[in-house]
Design a protein around this motif. Structure first.
Motif, PDB file in Angstrom:
ATOM      1  N   TRP A  36      49.401  16.029   2.493  1.00 39.62           N
ATOM      2  CA  TRP A  36      48.474  15.590   3.599  1.00 39.62           C
ATOM      3  C   TRP A  36      49.434  14.866   4.696  1.00 39.62           C
ATOM      4  O   TRP A  36      49.369  15.081   5.961  1.00 39.62           O
ATOM      5  CB  TRP A  36      47.541  14.567   3.105  1.00 39.62           C
ATOM      6  N   GLU A  39      51.573  16.995   6.633  1.00 40.07           N
ATOM      7  CA  GLU A  39      50.563  17.932   7.423  1.00 40.07           C
ATOM      8  C   GLU A  39      50.462  19.436   6.952  1.00 40.07           C
ATOM      9  O   GLU A  39      50.332  20.228   7.807  1.00 40.07           O
ATOM     10  CB  GLU A  39      50.974  17.675   8.972  1.00 40.07           C
ATOM     11  N   HIS A  41      48.344  19.991   4.706  1.00 38.75           N
ATOM     12  CA  HIS A  41      47.084  20.190   4.629  1.00 38.75           C
ATOM     13  C   HIS A  41      46.305  19.622   6.086  1.00 38.75           C
ATOM     14  O   HIS A  41      46.911  18.467   6.365  1.00 38.75           O
ATOM     15  CB  HIS A  41      46.323  19.285   3.442  1.00 38.75           C
ATOM     16  N   LYS A  42      45.636  20.091   6.802  1.00 39.59           N
ATOM     17  CA  LYS A  42      45.005  19.599   7.861  1.00 39.59           C
ATOM     18  C   LYS A  42      43.908  20.176   8.289  1.00 39.59           C
ATOM     19  O   LYS A  42      43.413  21.404   8.023  1.00 39.59           O
ATOM     20  CB  LYS A  42      46.052  19.640   9.087  1.00 39.59           C
ATOM     21  N   ILE A  43      42.841  19.405   9.142  1.00 37.49           N
ATOM     22  CA  ILE A  43      41.696  20.089   9.634  1.00 37.49           C
ATOM     23  C   ILE A  43      41.969  20.674  10.846  1.00 37.49           C
ATOM     24  O   ILE A  43      42.828  19.943  11.724  1.00 37.49           O
ATOM     25  CB  ILE A  43      40.569  18.921   9.742  1.00 37.49           C
ATOM     26  N   SER A  44      41.901  21.892  11.047  1.00 38.11           N
ATOM     27  CA  SER A  44      42.711  22.899  12.138  1.00 38.11           C
ATOM     28  C   SER A  44      41.731  22.602  13.411  1.00 38.11           C
ATOM     29  O   SER A  44      42.530  22.480  14.384  1.00 38.11           O
ATOM     30  CB  SER A  44      42.473  24.134  11.462  1.00 38.11           C
ATOM     31  N   GLN A  45      40.564  22.160  13.190  1.00 44.39           N
ATOM     32  CA  GLN A  45      39.952  21.828  14.707  1.00 44.39           C
ATOM     33  C   GLN A  45      39.114  20.766  14.515  1.00 44.39           C
ATOM     34  O   GLN A  45      38.386  20.507  13.682  1.00 44.39           O
ATOM     35  CB  GLN A  45      38.943  23.159  15.086  1.00 44.39           C
ATOM     36  N   GLY A  46      38.679  19.962  15.614  1.00 35.86           N
ATOM     37  CA  GLY A  46      37.624  18.963  15.823  1.00 35.86           C
ATOM     38  C   GLY A  46      36.638  19.744  15.917  1.00 35.86           C
ATOM     39  O   GLY A  46      36.278  20.783  16.095  1.00 35.86           O
ATOM     40  N   PRO A  47      35.688  18.666  16.171  1.00 41.09           N
ATOM     41  CA  PRO A  47      34.093  19.050  16.363  1.00 41.09           C
ATOM     42  C   PRO A  47      34.184  19.907  17.747  1.00 41.09           C
ATOM     43  O   PRO A  47      34.594  19.380  18.714  1.00 41.09           O
ATOM     44  CB  PRO A  47      33.219  17.925  16.549  1.00 41.09           C
ATOM     45  N   GLN A  48      33.344  20.843  17.659  1.00 44.71           N
ATOM     46  CA  GLN A  48      33.159  21.697  19.070  1.00 44.71           C
ATOM     47  C   GLN A  48      31.975  21.405  19.744  1.00 44.71           C
ATOM     48  O   GLN A  48      31.815  21.521  20.813  1.00 44.71           O
ATOM     49  CB  GLN A  48      32.848  23.331  18.526  1.00 44.71           C
TER      50      GLN A  48
END
Length: 76
Positions: A36, A39, A41-48
């Motif tokens: 983590w 990086e 592991h990561k969250i690829s996109q923020g809230p749309q």
């Protein structure tokens, strides 16, 4: 109940005695933390967009999460 360590896939007993759960050891826990931090592991996109969630939507999301993450489910 037995679960697989998310890092090495070794089967472990899900118990409050295991301070590293869901990992099998401190080593596996630290490897995951390092991934983590680097990086891997990561969250690829923020809230749309903002969308209000109904109780039915929350229940469906919870069911889906529990099906994909069996180590969070308590044994019967």
């Amino acid at each position: 109940m037995k679960v697989n360590c998310p890092n090495c896939k070794k089967q472990i007993v899900w118990s409050t005695d295991n301070e590293f759960r869901p990992f099998c050891s401190e080593r596996c826990k630290l490897i995951d933390l390092g991934d983590w931090a680097e990086e891997n592991h990561k969250i690829s996109q923020g809230p749309q967009g903002v969308q209000e969630l109904s109780e039915e939507m929350l229940d469906a999301l919870e069911d889906q999460f529990l099906q994909n993450n069996k180590f969070f489910v308590e044994s019967e």
